[in-house]
Design a protein around this motif. Sequence first.
Motif, short mmCIF file in Angstrom:
data_model
loop_
_atom_site.label_atom_id
_atom_site.label_comp_id
_atom_site.label_asym_id
_atom_site.label_seq_id
_atom_site.Cartn_x
_atom_site.Cartn_y
_atom_site.Cartn_z
N SER A 146 7.57 -8.03 -0.70
CA SER A 146 8.04 -6.68 -0.40
C SER A 146 8.15 -6.55 1.11
O SER A 146 7.37 -7.13 1.85
CB SER A 146 7.06 -5.63 -0.95
OG SER A 146 7.35 -4.36 -0.43
N THR A 147 9.12 -5.75 1.57
CA THR A 147 9.28 -5.56 3.02
C THR A 147 8.41 -4.43 3.55
O THR A 147 8.52 -4.10 4.72
CB THR A 147 10.75 -5.28 3.37
OG1 THR A 147 11.15 -4.02 2.82
CG2 THR A 147 11.66 -6.38 2.86
N VAL A 148 7.54 -3.86 2.73
CA VAL A 148 6.57 -2.90 3.24
C VAL A 148 5.25 -3.59 3.57
O VAL A 148 4.32 -2.96 4.03
CB VAL A 148 6.30 -1.72 2.26
CG1 VAL A 148 7.54 -0.91 2.05
CG2 VAL A 148 5.74 -2.21 0.94
N ALA A 149 5.17 -4.88 3.32
CA ALA A 149 4.04 -5.77 3.63
C ALA A 149 3.46 -6.30 2.35
O ALA A 149 3.95 -7.29 1.81
CB ALA A 149 2.99 -5.12 4.51
N ALA A 150 2.38 -5.65 1.79
CA ALA A 150 1.79 -6.11 0.53
C ALA A 150 1.47 -7.61 0.57
O ALA A 150 1.81 -8.37 -0.33
CB ALA A 150 2.71 -5.79 -0.65
N LEU A 151 0.81 -8.03 1.64
CA LEU A 151 0.50 -9.45 1.84
C LEU A 151 -0.89 -9.83 1.34
O LEU A 151 -1.23 -10.99 1.26
CB LEU A 151 0.62 -9.79 3.32
CG LEU A 151 0.42 -11.26 3.72
CD1 LEU A 151 1.60 -12.10 3.24
CD2 LEU A 151 0.26 -11.40 5.22
N ASP A 152 -1.71 -8.83 0.96
CA ASP A 152 -3.12 -9.12 0.72
C ASP A 152 -3.36 -10.10 -0.43
O ASP A 152 -4.36 -10.81 -0.44
CB ASP A 152 -3.92 -7.83 0.51
CG ASP A 152 -3.26 -6.87 -0.47
OD1 ASP A 152 -2.03 -6.76 -0.44
OD2 ASP A 152 -3.97 -6.24 -1.26
N MET A 153 -2.43 -10.19 -1.38
CA MET A 153 -2.58 -11.17 -2.45
C MET A 153 -2.05 -12.54 -2.05
O MET A 153 -2.30 -13.53 -2.72
CB MET A 153 -1.85 -10.68 -3.71
CG MET A 153 -2.41 -9.41 -4.31
SD MET A 153 -4.13 -9.56 -4.81
CE MET A 153 -3.99 -10.74 -6.13
N GLN A 154 -1.31 -12.61 -0.96
CA GLN A 154 -0.66 -13.86 -0.55
C GLN A 154 -1.33 -14.51 0.65
O GLN A 154 -1.11 -15.68 0.92
CB GLN A 154 0.81 -13.59 -0.21
CG GLN A 154 1.61 -12.99 -1.35
CD GLN A 154 2.95 -12.46 -0.90
OE1 GLN A 154 3.18 -12.21 0.28
NE2 GLN A 154 3.86 -12.26 -1.83
N SER A 196 -2.75 -1.24 5.37
CA SER A 196 -3.39 -0.06 4.80
C SER A 196 -2.37 0.69 3.95
O SER A 196 -1.17 0.43 4.00
CB SER A 196 -3.92 0.86 5.92
OG SER A 196 -2.85 1.32 6.73
N GLY A 197 -2.86 1.65 3.17
CA GLY A 197 -1.98 2.53 2.40
C GLY A 197 -1.07 1.77 1.46
O GLY A 197 -1.48 0.86 0.74
N ILE A 198 0.21 2.12 1.49
CA ILE A 198 1.18 1.54 0.58
C ILE A 198 1.42 0.06 0.86
O ILE A 198 2.00 -0.66 0.05
CB ILE A 198 2.51 2.33 0.65
CG1 ILE A 198 3.34 2.11 -0.63
CG2 ILE A 198 3.30 1.95 1.89
CD1 ILE A 198 2.71 2.67 -1.85
N GLN A 199 0.94 -0.41 2.03
CA GLN A 199 1.13 -1.83 2.38
C GLN A 199 0.24 -2.76 1.55
O GLN A 199 0.44 -3.96 1.55
CB GLN A 199 0.84 -2.04 3.86
CG GLN A 199 1.80 -1.30 4.78
CD GLN A 199 1.44 -1.46 6.23
OE1 GLN A 199 0.38 -1.97 6.57
NE2 GLN A 199 2.31 -1.02 7.12
N LEU A 200 -0.73 -2.19 0.85
CA LEU A 200 -1.65 -3.00 0.06
C LEU A 200 -1.21 -3.10 -1.38
O LEU A 200 -0.76 -2.12 -1.99
CB LEU A 200 -3.06 -2.41 0.12
CG LEU A 200 -3.73 -2.41 1.50
CD1 LEU A 200 -5.01 -1.60 1.47
CD2 LEU A 200 -4.01 -3.83 1.95
N VAL A 201 -1.34 -4.29 -1.94
CA VAL A 201 -0.95 -4.50 -3.33
C VAL A 201 -1.74 -3.59 -4.27
O VAL A 201 -1.23 -3.11 -5.28
CB VAL A 201 -1.16 -5.98 -3.72
CG1 VAL A 201 -1.11 -6.17 -5.23
CG2 VAL A 201 -0.09 -6.84 -3.07
#
Length: 301
Positions: free
Chosen positions: A201-209, A237-242
């Motif tokens: 995702s381009t909002v980040a959501a990297l915590d699982m990767q 933080s916020g929506i950036q987290l899976v």
Amino acid sequence: MMQTPVIVTFANQKGGVGKTTLCVTFANYLLTKGVNVVVVDCDFQHSILKCRRSDIRKYGEQAMPYDVVEREATDRQEMIELIEKLHNDPSIEVAVIDSPGSLKAGGLVPLFVNSDIIVIPFHYDLVTVPSTASFLMFLDRLRHAVGDDMKAKLFIIPNLNDGRVGKRSELVIWDNTRETFSNYGYVTPKLPKRADMQRFSTVAALDMQLKIVEPVFDKIYSAIFDTTKPIRTSRLSGIQLVDNLNPKEKKTKGKADSPPENSTSPPATVETANLEAIKPDNENTSFESTQPEDTGDNEHE
């Protein structure tokens, strides 16, 4: 430490190697390091731009942590103007560029010549390996044609690795491949084939990767900033987290630390007017495979 802005181009003439996915994931990784980043989508399918538009519809434009811009790699003059613009924008520290899975686009030569780092994903099979070898030889001929003006460091990533796949004879070829590719650039640790790596995702959501890509991306990051520490304190933080996109998923937290000094002097753009004759060839490689064709990205990587 490299002068900023640094241009990092993800490239390979072979499609289906995860180039687009790694491009976005690297931009998200840079966010965890506090880096000011922009993503330039030059792929023919513009998958990153489509993903960004989808993210805006879901989460709103204010949630977007970096810009995604579209450019056409077929237009040589447009690519030269892009490079000059990036070099003269002090607000950008790293520009991450997704290039087409083809060498037929006229703007690719000036892009490759003026890149600081070229990241080349591939995976071990009897078609992708020789196609990637042909691409590496093309870059090598381009470097010899340009001379010292082409300073790009190559990072070659064995991607989508599945340890369950491969006959004994093929595993020998893979070992030889790693040794041969290391003559052209740094061959990183393998990135395993994981479902988490397909959900970018381009909002980040990297915590699982992060745990998957960190050993590889740390190598590229340290080549830019001479450290693996963040240049600014930053965390998702916020929506950036899976967890906030899908509450059933678990999350991990990245680390932060103090920044090194950063140089913002714009490097000069290398002129490439006489390089149109540099073309990929169909040379035979030492790998046991049929000669690959120049193929385009035909997947949502």
